[in-house]
Structure formats: structure tokens, C-alpha cells
Design an enzyme around this catalytic site. Structure first.
Site, PDB file in Angstrom:
ATOM      1  N   GLY A  79       0.173  -5.471   0.290  1.00  0.00           N
ATOM      2  CA  GLY A  79      -0.771  -5.437  -0.823  1.00  0.00           C
ATOM      3  C   GLY A  79      -0.155  -5.969  -2.110  1.00  0.00           C
ATOM      4  CD  GLU A  83      -3.576  -8.362   1.093  1.00  0.00           C
ATOM      5  OE1 GLU A  83      -3.301  -7.146   1.147  1.00  0.00           O
ATOM      6  OE2 GLU A  83      -4.539  -8.874   1.667  1.00  0.00           O
ATOM      7  CD  GLU A  88      -0.373  -6.502   5.067  1.00  0.00           C
ATOM      8  OE1 GLU A  88       0.357  -7.435   5.468  1.00  0.00           O
ATOM      9  OE2 GLU A  88      -0.573  -6.273   3.862  1.00  0.00           O
ATOM     10  CB  ALA A 107      -0.896   0.001   1.230  1.00  0.00           C
TER      11      ALA A 107
END
Ligand code: NAD
Length: 705
Positions: free
Chosen positions: A103, A106, A126, A62
Site C-alpha cells: 500500500g 500504491e 501482496e 497496510a
């Protein structure tokens, strides 16, 4: 301009995304990548898609600049982008090079296939920000590596080498060379197989083995509760992974989303994120731009080979920087150099360092008695006795011999840096580097900016701190700088509380339950009670109006200096650091109370904690208002890196904001009603009073980061 480039190679669309140092998945990148995947799906000449990051790196995850802003969740958000990838009719292959984190991973998990370079690093960090992977990571990873491995990866939060996943369905291929080329070949082959019809395999359609699930989750939950009781994210991560194993994919995804949202607003998660951003902000100095040219640091000199000088020398040696260690007498020099050598011998004995490495490092150490030897060094750190007369001798000598442009740093903890700078004809080159003891272990470095310190001297010192792997915070000149100036008020309260009826173990227990690594009395026994005694004696002369409990002086008069004398606020058995409540101290405190005429009362834990923490907060507010600290978060960094303040509370200033400054001011005024102690102590600092009245926050004061 789009942040994604699309190139069709032999009917495979290669989409390269991202910019900046880590190819983060900010709004523009998400939007452009989703559009590029859709366009490739619609393009008749394209049979398969490869997603790769720019600059030989997949993605760091992110965009942290979006954290806490609406852009973070602005659509297409990360789950939206991954849904586009996941819904592609044409096979999508992630080509993973460099970092593939958060992210980024992911997104890769949302692809149909993954090809990684052997040097790539994968991880879901995270948890370190008090969150969980909120874009399908908790649902897809267990489908590929199993529940146990997924727990380890997500709870651990560390980046892991791609080679660790060799042979698992997480990686379809692990290649030594060009991951993008290999991904294009794989994409073409899989597209060929699908030409007859059907859709590419999706991670969401895989089943998670639920063998021994209950026992495994029970075991991990117990461990997490024991080791990370204050942290909400680990238990929610377990809950999300459990859903991956027991529910359908979409239901699991919804559970993950709900848990992510709960964490986003949890005070502990907020505190962890605040601590993360605080550390980054501390490196920025508003009037010293990042582009400031730095001075070279190729070799350094350390003056004084005592407790601090030795530790500072080790810090430089560990970073591979040659060190001249200078003393006044052969005896002191030999003793200091021997201590440095013993440190490295110890490291080898404990298996922390290879002998060759220790020997090579020690060749960088050059003990000397002559200032002529250090004249060409780029930086000097002075760590001699804390006495202005001695500092004057040293800085006069440095001014005489050092080459022009050398940085002259002082490790003084209490003396006026501006006076030290004025000893020289080059005050712009003088700066404070306040290391903490043991200097080679403690992370914190207060970098003290004198009124004449040049911008490039400050910038070079901040950069040097990073090289030394220290957490540096800029402080202005005042007695005690940021950390020690605040701790003095905290200690004063701790002592007042003894007078009023608490015992050292009671105060320590309450502080430790709040989360401090060590309560004030155990901490003082470790540091040496004589240090505080020395400071108080100076205060009695310089600031006679400042009220102190005399109980600590009485302890010191007995020679109870702490662990080093085998007795302090606690008793210690020889060779053992376990603090044992002391009947001698109990009696000493009781006698002291009788002398001052105070009838002891029971202090509740809440009172103990409020008085300790708000003592820090009130002084912190003064430090902020005076500009000694650039921003409230710098004060938090000092307390997290140097004083054992619980990271999950974000630091004293972050904690006060979480409580609310109105409530903090109210509580201070309530504490003011206590007739004992310093009557002025609990007057809220003007900044707190103002912010409480205006509904303002500390974070809006001082430098914008
Ligand atoms: P120390 O007494 O252990 O060491 C001082 C050393 O300086 C001695 O080895 C002494 O021989 C040497 N020295 C004295 N005069 C000298 C001179 N003219 N030239 C060269 N060497 C000389 O003291 P320390 O605890 O290492 O403290 C050093 C400095 O660091 C002080 O300014 C102190 O305030 C500061 N400091 C100490 C701590 C701590 O916890 N000890 C923490 C932060 C900062």
C-alpha cells in the site's frame, strides 16, 4: 494526536506520516493523511505537497493488524486516501526513503511525482499473502513501467532496489542523499510551472502500451498455470494488469477491486495469510514477555560431531558465532571437523561462497576433546547418541564445568527433557533445541520447554533461533514433541493402507497431489526406514497395545533402509535418487496381506488423503489440548517449516478448520467403520468432538497471539 505532521517550507507542505516499525497505513494514519492533504490543498500559502514517511522510511504498506478486521476497509480506506491524493489540484510529490512496499508504493503511485533515495526499496508483496495490490497498484504500475515489468514486480512480490527503476517514469528523480529535500525542490519547481494554470500530470492519464500484449499475457499465463496451479492470485493479477492495458482507468480500478475482493475470501489466500500470521505468532510466548532480559550468546559449544552435531555447528558458524566442537575420541573429532570443512569447500566449489569468506568462517570452528575449553561458552548444544546413559555422562560433565548462567540445550528427539534437566543442579538452564536433519538446511527448530526451564533461557533460545534464521516453535515435553508425535500417526495410517490394498506409489501420489512435498514412503526412504523401525521396536516393548502394521518391519528385515542402502519402499539406481516402483516390495506387501488374511481393495485418493491428513489433525488436537503446543497455528508452522505440508493449505490445523471441524469429526467417525487397523484410531480427539459440537474453532483454543 494526529499521526501526520505538517510543516510548510517555502510554500511546500511537507506531510510526514506514520508510526511504528514500518509506518503502516492503518485507519488513523489514512484518516489523518487524507485530512492533511485536503488541508494543504485548501491552505492559500501552500503551492505544492510532499508526502514522506517518518523515520527515514516511506511505508511498509497496510497495517497487518487490521487484516481480517473491519478496520482494514474502514473509510477512508487505502483507495479513498489515494483518490484524495490523486484528486489534489496542487502537485503532490512522494519522497521515498527506506521501504516503500505494498500500500505504501500504491500511495506513492497515486502522487504526481516520485523522488527516491538510491537506498530505497520498492515492491508489491501482496501476492505472497494470496492477494493483489488492491489500491490501484495493478492499474498505475503498468502505466509507468509497462506491462512486462509490472507483471514481474507484482507476480514476483519481492522488494526491489530503487536503482532498478532508474530512468523509468516511475521515478522522477533518484538521489544519493536527502530524498525529502530533493522532493521539496521538485515540488516547488513544478508548482511554479503550474502557476499559469492547468493541473499536475496524473498517472491515471498515462496510456499503457499494448504491443505484443496477447502473446506476452498468454506466455505468462501458461507459466503461472504450470508453476503455481494451486494459487489463485497470480492469474487474477494478470487479469487486472490486462485490464490496465485494455480498459479505461476507472473501469480497470473497478476490475482490480472486484478481483481483490474475490481473493480476500479465497481459501488459498486465507491459508497463506494464516501461515504468515502463524509464523509471527509462534515467536510470542504468553508468560515470557518480549521485554524479558536476554542472556548473551557470544560463543557456543556443540557436544558430539555426528550427523546432527556437524550440521548444528555449521548453523552457528554461518551466523558468525564461534563454535567449540567436542567429541570423545580424536578419530571422531577429526572426522566431524573434516565434514564441516568439506561442507564449506563444497559451498566454495558450487560458487555459493567466496573462498575468503569460507576460510574466515572456518577460523571460528575450534575442535576439542576437553571440557575445560568450553567452560566459558554461553550456550552448549548436546547432540550425542540418543541414549539416556550417554546424555547423563554429558550433562553431569556440563554441570560440573560450565560457567553459571550458561544455557544447556539438548538435541534429543525422544528422551524426556525433564529427566535430562534433573541430571544437573541447574534444571532452569536446561532446554531442548530439536533441530531437523540436515540441521544447517532445515528451517524448523522445535524449542522444548522443560518444566523447570527459565523464562529468560526460553526467550534467549527463541532469539538465538532468529539469529540462526530458523523458524522456532515452542513445544512442551512429550514423546516426539509436536512434529514427530504427529508424523507417527500419519505413518501408521500409511502402513495400514498398504495392508488394505494400496501400493506405496499410490499413497505417495495421492499425498503429493494434495500438495505434500513428498509422500510418506518417499519421505521414509529419504530419512531412512531404520529410524521408524527403531522407534517401533521401542513401542512394541513400551506400548504393546499400540497396533502397527508389520509390513515395514518386514521391509527392514531385508535391509531395505531407503536411499542410503539403494533400496527401500522403492528401488534406486546407484547415484540416483529417482524412486522406481519396486516389484520386490509389491511381492512383499502381497505376501504380508496373505499372511494377515486381508483381501486387498482399491483405495480412492480421497480416502488416502483423508486418512493421512486427519491422522495429523487428530493427534494435533491432542497436542493442543495437552498444552504441548501453545496454539493451533504453532502446529501449522511445524508442518509447514519442517514436514513439507503445502503452504497454500495453511497447515493441518488450518486445513481442518477450512473443511470445518464438524465435517472432520463426521469423516473420522465414518473412517472408524473400517474394520481394519487400530479400532480406536478414528475416535475423534475430545477437543475435536467438543469443538465440532459447539461450532468452535482451534484458533480460539490456547494462547491468544
Ligand atoms: P550420530 O550417531 O550421528 O552422532 C553422535 C555423535 O556423538 C558421534 O559422533 C559420537 O562420537 C558422539 N558422542 C557419543 N558420545 C559422546 C560423548 N559422551 N561426548 C561427546 N560426543 C559423544 O547421531 P545423530 O544422528 O547426530 O544424533 C545426535 C542427537 O540428535 C540424538 O539425540 C538424536 O536423537 C538427535 N536427533 C537426530 C536427528 C537425525 O535425523 N539424525 C534429528 C533430530 C535429532
Amino acid at each position: 494526536m494526529s499521526s501526520v505532521t505538517s510543516l510548510v517550507e517555502n510554500s511546500v507542505a511537507v506531510l510526514r506520516f506514520g508510526a511504528g516499525p514500518v509506518n503502516s497505513l492503518g485507519f488513523a494514519t489514512r484518516r489523518d493523511l487524507a485530512a492533511a492533504v485536503e488541508a494543504a490543498n485548501a491552505a492559500p500559502g501552500v503551492t505544492a505537497i510532499v508526502i514522506a514517511g517518518n523515520n527515514a522510511m516511506f511505508s511498509g504498506g497496510a497495517d497487518i493488524r487490521e487484516f481480517g478486521t473491519p478496520a482494514m476497509l474502514q473509510s477512508p480506506n487505502l483507495p479513498d486516501l489515494i483518490a484524495v491524493v490523486d484528486g489534489s489540484a496542487k502537485p503532490v510529490v512522494a519522497a521515498i526513503e527506506g521501504n516503500c512496499l505494498g500500500g505504501g508504493l500504491e500511495l506513492a503511485l497515486g502522487c504526481n511525482y516520485r523522488v527516491a533515495a538510491q537506498s530505497a526499496r520498492l515492491g508489491l508483496p501482496e501476492v505472497k499473502l494470496g492477494l493483489l495490490p488492491g489500491a490501484g497498484g495493478t492499474q498505475r504500475l503498468p502505466r509507468l513501467v509497462g506491462v512486462e515489468n509490472a507483471l514481474n514486480v507484482i507476480l514476483g512480490g519481492e522488494p526491489l532496489p530503487a536503482t532498478m527503476f532508474k530512468g523509468s517514469p516511475l521515478l522522477d528523480e533518484l538521489v544519493a542523499g536527502d530524498a525529502v529535500g530533493a522532493a521539496v525542490r521538485l515540488a516547488r519547481a513544478r508548482a511554479g510551472e503550474l502557476a499559469a494554470g492547468g493541473r499536475p500530470p496524473r498517472v491515471r492519464d498515462r496510456r499503457v502500451s499494448s504491443e505484443h500484449l496477447e502473446a506476452l499475457l498468454g506466455f505468462v499465463r501458461t507459466n503461472v498455470k504450470a508453476g503455481f496451479a494451486a494459487y489463485p492470485a497470480p492469474l487474477k493479477i494478470i487479469e487486472a494488469i490486462e485490464a490496465a492495458a485494455t480498459r479505461g482507468f476507472d473501469e480497470g480500478l473497478a476490475i482490480e477491486r472486484r478481483l481483490f475482493g474475490e481473493l480476500l475470501v479465497h481459501p488459498v489466500s486465507r491459508a497463506l495469510r494464516s501461515a504468515f500470521f502463524a509464523e509471527r505468532a509462534a515467536a510470542r510466548i504468553p508468560d515470557v514477555p518480549e521485554s524479558t532480559p536476554l542472556r548473551p550468546v557470544r560463543s557456543v559449544a556443540v557436544i558430539g560431531a555426528g550427523t546432527m552435531g556437524g550440521g548444528i555447528a555449521i548453523t552457528f558458524l554461518d551466523a558468525g558465532i564461534p563454535v567449540h566442537l567436542l567429541e570423545t575420541s580424536r578419530q571422531a573429532l577429526d572426522k566431524g571437523a573434516a565434514r564441516v570443512r568439506e561442507h564449506y569447500e563444497g559451498q566454495v566449489k558450487k560458487g555459493r561462497l567466496k573462498l575468503e569468506h569460507a576460510l574466515a568462517t572456518l577460523t571460528l570452528l575450534k575442535p576439542t576433546l576437553s571440557y575445560d575449553d568450553i567452560a566459558q561458552d554461553d550456550v552448549v548444544v548436546e547432540a550425542v547418541f540418543e541414549d539416556m546413559g550417554v546424555k547423563e555422562q554429558v550433562f553431569t560433565a556440563l554441570d560440573r564445568v560450565m560457567k553459571p548462567g550458561a544455557i544447556l540445550a539438548s538435541n534429543t528427539s525422544t528422551l524426556d527433557l525433564n529427566r535430562i534437566a534433573a541430571i544437573t543442579r541447574r534444571p532452569a538452564d536446561v532446554i531442548g533445541t530439536h533441530f531437523f536433519s540436515p540441521a544447517n538446511v532445515m528451517k524448523l527448530l522445535e524449542v522444548v520447554r522443560g518444566k523447570a526451564t527459565a523464562g529468560d533461557v526460553l526467550a534467549t533460545t527463541m532469539k538465538l533461533a532468529r539469529t540462526l534464521r530458523k523458524t522456532a516453535v515452542v513445544a512442551g515435553v512429550c514423546d516426539g514433541f509436536i512434529g514427530n508425535r504427529m508424523i507417527e500417526q500419519y505413518s501408521r495410517q500409511a502402513l495400514f493402507m498398504l495392508d488394505e490394498g494400496a501400493s506405496p506409489p499410490e499413497v505417495d501420489r495421492a499425498a503429493e497431489k494434495f500438495g505434500f512435498a513428498m509422500g510418506p514412503f518417499r519421505m521414509s526412504d529419504l530419512a531412512g526406514n531404520d529410524i521408524g523401525w527403531h522407534i517401533r521396536k521401542r513401542r512394541y516393548l513400551e506400548q504393546p497395545a499400540l497396533v502397527y502394521s508389520k509390513v515395514a518391519d518386514k521391509l527392514c528385515e531385508l535391509g531395505r533402509f531407503g536411499q542410503k542402502t539403494g533400496a527401500g519402499w522403492y528401488d534406486y539406481r546407484p547415484g540416483d535418487r529417482t524412486a522406481i516402483p519396486s516389484p520386490v516390495v509389491e511381492e512383499l506387501v502381497a505376501r504380508h496381506r496373505a499372511t494377515i488374511g486381508v483381501a486387498p481393495r482399491k483405495l480412492e485418493e480421497r480416502e488416502i488423503v483423508d486418512r493421512l491428513v486427519y491422522a495429523l489433525v487428530n493427534e494435533g488436537a491432542k497436542i493442543l489440548e495437552e498444552g504441548i503446543a501453545l496454539r493451533a497455528s504453532d502446529i501449522d508452522v511445524v508442518y509447514l517449516a519442517g514436514y513439507g505440508f503445502p503452504v497454500w493449505r495453511g497447515g493441518p490445523m488450518c486445513y481442518a478448520e477450512e473443511v470445518g471441524l464438524y465435517a472432520v469429526a463426521l469423516r473420522m467417525r465414518e473412517l472408524k467403520r473400517n474394520p481394519y487397523g487400530d479400532p480406536g484410531f478414528w475416535t475423534p480427539a475430545p477437543l475435536i468432538a467438543r469443538l465440532a459440537a459447539e461450532g468452535g474453532t482451534f484458533s480460539a483454543v490456547g494462547a491468544r497471539s
